[in-house]
Design an enzyme around this catalytic site. Structure first.
Site, PDB file in Angstrom:
ATOM      1  N   ARG A  82      -8.814  -3.990  -3.922  1.00  0.00           N
ATOM      2  CA  ARG A  82      -7.922  -4.836  -4.707  1.00  0.00           C
ATOM      3  C   ARG A  82      -8.504  -6.233  -4.820  1.00  0.00           C
ATOM      4  O   ARG A  82      -8.879  -6.858  -3.834  1.00  0.00           O
ATOM      5  CB  ARG A  82      -6.532  -4.917  -4.053  1.00  0.00           C
ATOM      6  N   ARG A  93      -3.935  -3.016 -11.011  1.00  0.00           N
ATOM      7  CA  ARG A  93      -4.401  -3.092  -9.627  1.00  0.00           C
ATOM      8  C   ARG A  93      -4.709  -1.722  -9.061  1.00  0.00           C
ATOM      9  O   ARG A  93      -4.026  -0.746  -9.377  1.00  0.00           O
ATOM     10  CB  ARG A  93      -3.423  -3.838  -8.738  1.00  0.00           C
ATOM     11  N   ASP A  96      -1.282  -1.702  -4.600  1.00  0.00           N
ATOM     12  CA  ASP A  96      -0.340  -2.767  -4.275  1.00  0.00           C
ATOM     13  C   ASP A  96       0.545  -2.217  -3.165  1.00  0.00           C
ATOM     14  O   ASP A  96       1.117  -1.141  -3.311  1.00  0.00           O
ATOM     15  CB  ASP A  96       0.498  -3.121  -5.505  1.00  0.00           C
ATOM     16  N   ASP A  98       3.715  -3.369  -0.885  1.00  0.00           N
ATOM     17  CA  ASP A  98       4.765  -4.358  -0.671  1.00  0.00           C
ATOM     18  C   ASP A  98       5.658  -3.950   0.493  1.00  0.00           C
ATOM     19  O   ASP A  98       6.033  -2.781   0.607  1.00  0.00           O
ATOM     20  CB  ASP A  98       5.642  -4.514  -1.923  1.00  0.00           C
TER      21      ASP A  98
END
Length: 163
Positions: A82, A93, A96, A98
């Site tokens: 990334r 991307r 990711d 989170d």
């Protein structure tokens, strides 16, 4: 001890591979408990990009150190390739990761917000999250209500997350 819920997303091929690699790396640090199905979703905010493949994973953690968790997730994102584009922070991307929920932690800093600050507006998080959550856990009923409120967001189950 608590549960850590992480959202995984990729919209650069091979997206499923990147999700599996992220899960494999995360599982070497945290104890995996559950993983959702795979979902295809349209991009939000920056619309000129490919659809995403998303999933939510649950891990058991002995203690919650949110900044240590964030450091781990960022290191895994970097390891998988990334690269953040300052001109397109919501752009394409490779991966990711989170932090959605981390035990009972509530934190709001410029670097990190838990529960995730945008989760209630994102069905690509809520749909897989509620798939793997116990109905008595956290704000399950509230999450289901938010999914209905965000009904204009298309979230399609595309397969099983084979780990």
């Amino acid at each position: 001890m608590g549960y850590l819920y992480l959202s995984l997303g990729s919209n650069i091929e091979p997206g499923v591979f990147y999700l599996k690699e992220a899960f494999r790396c995360l599982s070497s640090v945290f104890k995996p408990v559950k993983v959702s199905s795979l979902y295809e979703t349209s991009p939000m905010d920056d619309l000129d990009q490919s659809n995403f493949i998303n999933a939510v994973c649950c891990f058991e953690i002995p203690s919650v150190d949110p900044f240590s968790i964030m450091k781990t997730t960022k290191e895994i994102e970097t390891k998988l390739g990334r690269v953040k584009d300052p001109l397109r922070p919501k752009g394409p991307r490779v991966i990711d990761i989170d932090i959605i929920l981390a035990g009972d932690v509530v934190i709001d800093t410029p670097e990190l917000t838990i529960p995730h600050k945008s989760m209630l507006e994102r069905n690509f998080v809520l749909v897989p999250l509620t798939e793997i959550m116990d109905e008595n856990e956290h704000d399950f009923v509230r999450y289901v209500e938010c999914i209905k409120k965000n009904r204009d967001q298309i979230v399609n189950k595309v397969g099983v997350f084979e780990v």
